[in-house]
Design an enzyme around this catalytic site. Sequence first.
Site, mmCIF file in Angstrom:
data_model
loop_
_atom_site.group_PDB
_atom_site.id
_atom_site.type_symbol
_atom_site.label_atom_id
_atom_site.label_comp_id
_atom_site.label_asym_id
_atom_site.label_seq_id
_atom_site.Cartn_x
_atom_site.Cartn_y
_atom_site.Cartn_z
ATOM 1 N N THR A 1 31.925 -44.719 -2.258
ATOM 2 C CA THR A 1 32.960 -45.528 -3.165
ATOM 3 C C THR A 1 34.601 -44.547 -2.092
ATOM 4 O O THR A 1 35.482 -45.295 -2.511
ATOM 5 C CB THR A 1 32.731 -46.296 -4.077
ATOM 6 O OG1 THR A 1 33.066 -45.110 -4.633
ATOM 7 C CG2 THR A 1 32.075 -46.504 -4.321
ATOM 8 N N PHE B 1 27.426 -52.186 -4.544
ATOM 9 C CA PHE B 1 27.227 -53.732 -5.127
ATOM 10 C C PHE B 1 27.616 -53.604 -6.118
ATOM 11 O O PHE B 1 27.669 -55.002 -6.949
ATOM 12 C CB PHE B 1 25.398 -53.642 -5.271
ATOM 13 C CG PHE B 1 24.866 -53.992 -3.524
ATOM 14 C CD1 PHE B 1 25.521 -54.449 -2.583
ATOM 15 C CD2 PHE B 1 23.300 -54.229 -2.955
ATOM 16 C CE1 PHE B 1 25.623 -54.901 -1.270
ATOM 17 C CE2 PHE B 1 23.510 -54.449 -1.997
ATOM 18 C CZ PHE B 1 24.792 -54.725 -0.881
ATOM 19 N N ARG B 2 26.742 -52.700 -7.587
ATOM 20 C CA ARG B 2 26.960 -53.467 -8.909
ATOM 21 C C ARG B 2 28.432 -52.929 -9.538
ATOM 22 O O ARG B 2 28.219 -53.154 -10.555
ATOM 23 C CB ARG B 2 25.594 -52.714 -9.713
ATOM 24 C CG ARG B 2 24.695 -53.433 -8.315
ATOM 25 C CD ARG B 2 22.702 -52.497 -9.367
ATOM 26 N NE ARG B 2 21.956 -53.111 -8.652
ATOM 27 C CZ ARG B 2 21.941 -52.804 -6.988
ATOM 28 N NH1 ARG B 2 22.002 -52.240 -6.540
ATOM 29 N NH2 ARG B 2 20.795 -54.163 -7.130
ATOM 30 N N GLN C 1 19.993 -44.648 0.889
ATOM 31 C CA GLN C 1 20.147 -45.749 1.308
ATOM 32 C C GLN C 1 21.220 -47.027 1.540
ATOM 33 O O GLN C 1 21.464 -47.750 2.350
ATOM 34 C CB GLN C 1 20.092 -46.873 -0.534
ATOM 35 C CG GLN C 1 18.536 -45.789 -1.572
ATOM 36 C CD GLN C 1 19.245 -46.168 -2.575
ATOM 37 O OE1 GLN C 1 18.615 -47.613 -2.982
ATOM 38 N NE2 GLN C 1 19.954 -45.555 -3.255
ATOM 39 N N HIS D 1 17.239 -47.662 4.732
ATOM 40 C CA HIS D 1 17.948 -49.143 4.604
ATOM 41 C C HIS D 1 18.311 -49.403 5.612
ATOM 42 O O HIS D 1 19.388 -50.552 6.817
ATOM 43 C CB HIS D 1 18.648 -49.720 3.855
ATOM 44 C CG HIS D 1 17.681 -49.180 2.039
ATOM 45 N ND1 HIS D 1 18.541 -49.320 1.166
ATOM 46 C CD2 HIS D 1 16.596 -50.081 1.718
ATOM 47 C CE1 HIS D 1 17.774 -49.521 -0.183
ATOM 48 N NE2 HIS D 1 16.324 -49.804 0.542
ATOM 49 N N CYS E 1 12.434 -58.437 20.279
ATOM 50 C CA CYS E 1 12.559 -57.180 21.443
ATOM 51 C C CYS E 1 12.607 -56.121 21.026
ATOM 52 O O CYS E 1 12.165 -54.581 21.547
ATOM 53 C CB CYS E 1 12.177 -57.800 22.985
ATOM 54 S SG CYS E 1 14.267 -57.454 23.169
ATOM 55 N N CYS F 1 19.407 -62.687 21.243
ATOM 56 C CA CYS F 1 19.551 -61.444 22.400
ATOM 57 C C CYS F 1 19.517 -61.531 23.765
ATOM 58 O O CYS F 1 19.216 -62.694 24.571
ATOM 59 C CB CYS F 1 18.151 -61.445 22.115
ATOM 60 S SG CYS F 1 17.520 -59.935 22.834
ATOM 61 N N ASN G 1 25.770 -39.744 -11.482
ATOM 62 C CA ASN G 1 26.142 -41.034 -11.002
ATOM 63 C C ASN G 1 27.151 -41.442 -12.353
ATOM 64 O O ASN G 1 26.902 -41.308 -13.184
ATOM 65 C CB ASN G 1 24.513 -41.704 -10.886
ATOM 66 C CG ASN G 1 24.769 -43.315 -10.899
ATOM 67 O OD1 ASN G 1 25.429 -43.312 -9.453
ATOM 68 N ND2 ASN G 1 25.330 -44.244 -11.414
ATOM 69 N N ASP H 1 32.276 -39.119 -11.733
ATOM 70 C CA ASP H 1 32.256 -39.223 -9.669
ATOM 71 C C ASP H 1 31.558 -37.870 -9.318
ATOM 72 O O ASP H 1 31.510 -36.775 -9.758
ATOM 73 C CB ASP H 1 33.548 -38.865 -9.242
ATOM 74 C CG ASP H 1 34.634 -39.426 -7.995
ATOM 75 O OD1 ASP H 1 34.142 -40.439 -7.722
ATOM 76 O OD2 ASP H 1 34.458 -37.784 -7.675
HETATM 77 P P1 NAD Z 1 24.360 -50.151 -5.967
HETATM 78 O O1 NAD Z 1 25.868 -49.953 -5.981
HETATM 79 O O2 NAD Z 1 23.245 -50.438 -6.690
HETATM 80 O O3 NAD Z 1 24.226 -48.679 -6.899
HETATM 81 C C1 NAD Z 1 25.113 -47.904 -6.161
HETATM 82 C C2 NAD Z 1 25.615 -46.391 -8.566
HETATM 83 O O4 NAD Z 1 27.312 -45.926 -7.700
HETATM 84 C C3 NAD Z 1 26.441 -46.929 -9.783
HETATM 85 O O5 NAD Z 1 25.595 -46.439 -10.453
HETATM 86 C C4 NAD Z 1 28.018 -46.811 -9.933
HETATM 87 O O6 NAD Z 1 28.154 -46.589 -10.577
HETATM 88 C C5 NAD Z 1 28.013 -45.476 -9.152
HETATM 89 N N1 NAD Z 1 29.256 -44.827 -8.506
HETATM 90 C C6 NAD Z 1 29.968 -46.490 -8.051
HETATM 91 N N2 NAD Z 1 30.906 -44.488 -7.500
HETATM 92 C C7 NAD Z 1 30.587 -44.052 -7.801
HETATM 93 C C8 NAD Z 1 31.561 -42.911 -7.339
HETATM 94 N N3 NAD Z 1 32.772 -42.649 -6.624
HETATM 95 N N4 NAD Z 1 30.657 -41.360 -7.798
HETATM 96 C C9 NAD Z 1 29.290 -41.833 -9.107
HETATM 97 N N5 NAD Z 1 29.048 -42.257 -8.822
HETATM 98 C C10 NAD Z 1 29.241 -43.729 -8.524
HETATM 99 O O7 NAD Z 1 24.302 -48.722 -4.605
HETATM 100 P P2 NAD Z 1 22.309 -48.226 -4.151
HETATM 101 O O8 NAD Z 1 22.051 -47.958 -5.265
HETATM 102 O O9 NAD Z 1 23.007 -47.629 -2.844
HETATM 103 O O10 NAD Z 1 21.544 -49.710 -3.983
HETATM 104 C C11 NAD Z 1 22.334 -51.035 -3.231
HETATM 105 C C12 NAD Z 1 22.486 -51.109 -1.938
HETATM 106 O O11 NAD Z 1 23.482 -51.074 -1.949
HETATM 107 C C13 NAD Z 1 21.662 -49.805 -0.943
HETATM 108 O O12 NAD Z 1 19.723 -50.460 -0.540
HETATM 109 C C14 NAD Z 1 22.691 -49.909 -0.016
HETATM 110 O O13 NAD Z 1 22.138 -50.059 1.345
HETATM 111 C C15 NAD Z 1 23.641 -50.739 -0.513
HETATM 112 N N6 NAD Z 1 24.656 -50.339 0.147
HETATM 113 C C16 NAD Z 1 25.467 -50.097 0.674
HETATM 114 C C17 NAD Z 1 26.283 -48.955 0.960
HETATM 115 C C18 NAD Z 1 26.903 -48.231 1.979
HETATM 116 O O14 NAD Z 1 26.377 -47.841 3.029
HETATM 117 N N7 NAD Z 1 27.623 -47.322 1.400
HETATM 118 C C19 NAD Z 1 27.714 -50.069 0.459
HETATM 119 C C20 NAD Z 1 27.379 -51.300 -0.824
HETATM 120 C C21 NAD Z 1 25.906 -51.844 -0.331
#
Ligand code: NAD
Length: 265
Positions: A31, A38-39, A104, A124, A135, A157, A223, A240
Site C-alpha cells: 500500500t 482489498f479490504r 499473495q 495467487h 495452451c 489466444c 498488520n 505500518d
Molecule cells: P487484504 O486486502 O485482504 O489485506 C491487507 C491487509 O493489510 C489489511 O488487513 C490491512 O489492514 C493491512 N494493511 C494495509 N496497509 C498496510 C500497511 N501499510 N502496513 C501494514 N498493514 C497494512 O490483502 P491480502 O491478505 O493480501 O489478500 C487479498 C488478496 O488480494 C490476495 O489474494 C492478493 O492476491 C490480492 N491483492 C493483491 C494486491 C497486490 O498485489 N499488491 C493488491 C490488492 C489485492
Amino acid sequence: MEASANEIARLGAAIAAANRIVVFTGAGISTECGIPDFRSPGGLWTRYKPIEFAEYLASAETRLEAWRRYFKLYDELKDAKPGRGHRIIAELVGAGKASHVITQNIDDLHLKSGVPAELILELHGNGTYALCLTCGRRHELDWARAEIDLRAQAPACTRCGGIVKTATISFGQPMPEAIMARAHAATEAADLFLAIGSSLTVYPAATLPMLAKRWGARLAIINKEATDFDDLADFVIHWDAGDALARAIPRGRPNHLHQKSSRGS
Ligand code: NAD
C-alpha cells in the site's frame, strides 16, 4: 497507532536469532507503494465485487468487464516501485536469513526489490502478464489492451483461440499446486514465519501461518489491523509494515542480519 518499542525490540531479537525465516506477504506491504489493498477503506473491494473464475469462463461479456477492471488496477501497479518493507525483506533474503518469500501479491514488487525469482512463491500468480487457459501461451498485457481497444472484446489466444486471462488466480480458480507444495515445504522448514500486511482471510493461503506454528516455527504478524491468527502468534504488531520492519531491522546493521553466518562459522 504506533507499536510499543518493547514489541518491536522483541520482534527484532526474534529475527536476529532466526536462521530460516519464511516471509509471507499480503497486499498491505504494497500500500505504501500506491497499490490499494482489498479490504481497507477505499480498497478494491469497496469498489468492485470480485469476479469468480467460473463467471470468467462462462461469459465473454464478463471477461471484457474483468479486463477493463484489471487495467484500472494495472495502471496503479505497473510503475510501482518497491517500498521499505520489500527492500528490507530482500536484505533478509540476501543475507541468508530468509529462505523464501511467499506472497499473495501479484504486483511483482518482491522481484523488483531484488529477491531471486526462484525464492519467490506467488500463491495467487502474477499480474504483469497473461496466459492462455487452454495452451498456456504467454501473452503481454500491452497486446491484450490493444486487442480490447481494437475489437471491444476480450482477447483470444493467438495460437489456439483459447480464453486468455491475467496470470493471476481468481476466486474459485484452482491454486498452483507445485507452488503450494513448495510453500508448504518452506513453511515446514521455517524457524520464524513472518506474516506481513495480510488480513489472513484468503484461503488456502491463510492456512500457512497456522501450519507454521503446528510445524514448530514461531509466528510473527505485522498488520495494521487485528487478524484471526493474532492469538496464535508469538509476536503481533499492529502497525505500518514499512515502519515496523524499519524499526525492527535497522538498516546499516549488517551484523544484525549476518548473525547466522558469524555464529555458524
Ligand atoms: P487484504 O486486502 O485482504 O489485506 C491487507 C491487509 O493489510 C489489511 O488487513 C490491512 O489492514 C493491512 N494493511 C494495509 N496497509 C498496510 C500497511 N501499510 N502496513 C501494514 N498493514 C497494512 O490483502 P491480502 O491478505 O493480501 O489478500 C487479498 C488478496 O488480494 C490476495 O489474494 C492478493 O492476491 C490480492 N491483492 C493483491 C494486491 C497486490 O498485489 N499488491 C493488491 C490488492 C489485492
